[in-house]
Design an enzyme around this catalytic site. Structure first.
Site, PDB file in Angstrom:
ATOM      1  N   SER A 181       0.855  -1.192   0.000  1.00 21.47           N
ATOM      2  CA  SER A 181       0.000   0.000   0.000  1.00 21.47           C
ATOM      3  C   SER A 181       0.886   1.236   0.000  1.00 21.47           C
ATOM      4  O   SER A 181       2.028   1.195   0.472  1.00 21.47           O
ATOM      5  CB  SER A 181      -0.867   0.013   1.270  1.00 21.47           C
ATOM      6  OG  SER A 181      -1.408   1.291   1.520  1.00 21.47           O
TER       7      SER A 181
ATOM      8  N   TYR B 172      -0.228   0.409  10.377  1.00 18.84           N
ATOM      9  CA  TYR B 172      -0.488  -0.147   9.052  1.00 18.84           C
ATOM     10  C   TYR B 172       0.681   0.152   8.115  1.00 18.84           C
ATOM     11  O   TYR B 172       1.188  -0.739   7.418  1.00 18.84           O
ATOM     12  CB  TYR B 172      -1.789   0.442   8.500  1.00 18.84           C
ATOM     13  CG  TYR B 172      -2.158  -0.051   7.116  1.00 18.84           C
ATOM     14  CD1 TYR B 172      -2.310  -1.405   6.857  1.00 18.84           C
ATOM     15  CD2 TYR B 172      -2.374   0.853   6.078  1.00 18.84           C
ATOM     16  CE1 TYR B 172      -2.665  -1.864   5.595  1.00 18.84           C
ATOM     17  CE2 TYR B 172      -2.735   0.415   4.812  1.00 18.84           C
ATOM     18  CZ  TYR B 172      -2.877  -0.948   4.575  1.00 18.84           C
ATOM     19  OH  TYR B 172      -3.219  -1.393   3.326  1.00 18.84           O
TER      20      TYR B 172
ATOM     21  N   LYS C 272       3.382  -2.485   6.195  1.00 16.59           N
ATOM     22  CA  LYS C 272       3.624  -2.507   4.750  1.00 16.59           C
ATOM     23  C   LYS C 272       5.085  -2.191   4.423  1.00 16.59           C
ATOM     24  O   LYS C 272       5.654  -2.776   3.495  1.00 16.59           O
ATOM     25  CB  LYS C 272       2.687  -1.525   4.041  1.00 16.59           C
ATOM     26  CG  LYS C 272       1.217  -1.930   4.097  1.00 16.59           C
ATOM     27  CD  LYS C 272       0.996  -3.343   3.579  1.00 16.59           C
ATOM     28  CE  LYS C 272      -0.472  -3.707   3.465  1.00 16.59           C
ATOM     29  NZ  LYS C 272      -0.666  -5.122   3.035  1.00 16.59           N
TER      30      LYS C 272
END
Length: 272
Positions: A157, A177, A181
């Protein structure tokens, strides 16, 4: 529906395992790989209606592929559990044979500021988004190395990129998050360098903003972001291109779906 499965396509005879495949991006990737003749094992926690509050099930994904003439089955698994990951790979191999393509798409995400982030949720995110892809790679690589063939595609992402000043507090609790990633991307490039000698490709591809059930739950599409929404066909096509490319010259890449396809001069195929 005009798109159909080509049983003699570029992936004919290949076995693909796609995680997080009950809906959204994972479902689209499964369909795209099956269209090119791959035997697809779709995996997620949601097999039946009612298993999740979100729409979409593994049954739906497999039915979609089979109705179009493709070959697919599903294996329900919880990727936060090591034994479940081992069972997933064992059952995939028992069903279709050695895995040629591994797509690590499954994710569980909480958007919470660091000051409030619970340890339990932090560890769950790291387990599913970082250690599970690592462990699944460990499980499929021996056979890939022995056969001198294999493709691993990790779904990342733009959140993996470092925030840049001026800082406005607009991160919406996405630090963990982004951390997951970024770790996944570094794992990808490191693994690519380790296994290139065995004719195995390892790449990352990130979608744009895609209107999936998970994105809807987190409210990520709004007035500020709606112009960045990208059709799901872009990420599905990018994964197919990476899963069928030549490991000699297409490995260790951190790609973004739309620019990657533009660079290749390819328009996304319609999905079955």
């Amino acid at each position: 529906m005009s798109a159909r499965v080509n049983p003699n396509g570029k992936l004919a005879g290949k076995v693909a395992l796609v995680t997080g495949a009950s809906r959204g991006i994972g479902e689209a990737i499964s369909a795209r790989l099956a269209q090119e003749g791959a035997k697809v094992v779709a995996s997620a926690r949601t097999a039946e209606a009612g298993d999740s509050r979100l729409p979409g099930t593994l049954h739906d994904t497999v039915d979609r592929i089979r109705k179009a003439g493709g070959e697919a089955t599903f294996i329900k698994a919880d990727l936060s559990n090591a034994q479940e990951r081992e069972r997933l790979v064992e059952e995939t191999v028992a069903t279709y044979g050695p895995i040629d393509i591994l797509v690590n798409n499954a994710a569980i995400t909480y958007f919470i500021p660091v000051t409030d982030f619970p340890e339990k949720r932090f560890k769950l995110m790291m387990e599913v988004q970082v250690y599970a892809p690592f462990h699944l790679a460990q499980l499929v690589l021996p056979s890939m190395i022995e056969r001198r063939t294999g493709h691993i595609v990790n779904i990342s992402s733009g959140a993996g990129m470092h925030p840049k000043p001026p800082y406005t507090g607009a991160g919406r609790g996405g630090t963990v998050y982004g951390m997951c990633k970024a770790a996944l991307e570094r794992f990808t490039t490191g693994l690519a360098s380790e296994v290139a000698q065995h004719n195995i490709a390892v790449n990352v591809v990130s979608p744009g903003l895609v209107a999936t059930p998970g994105v809807a739950v987190h409210g990520l599409i709004n007035e500020q972001t709606k112009d960045r929404v990208q059709p799901i066909e872009y990420i599905a096509e990018a994964v197919f291109q990476l899963a069928s490319g030549d490991p000699a010259n297409q490995t260790g890449g951190i790609h973004y779906a739309a620019p990657f396809l533009k660079e290749l001069g390819i328009e996304p195929a319609e999905l079955v």
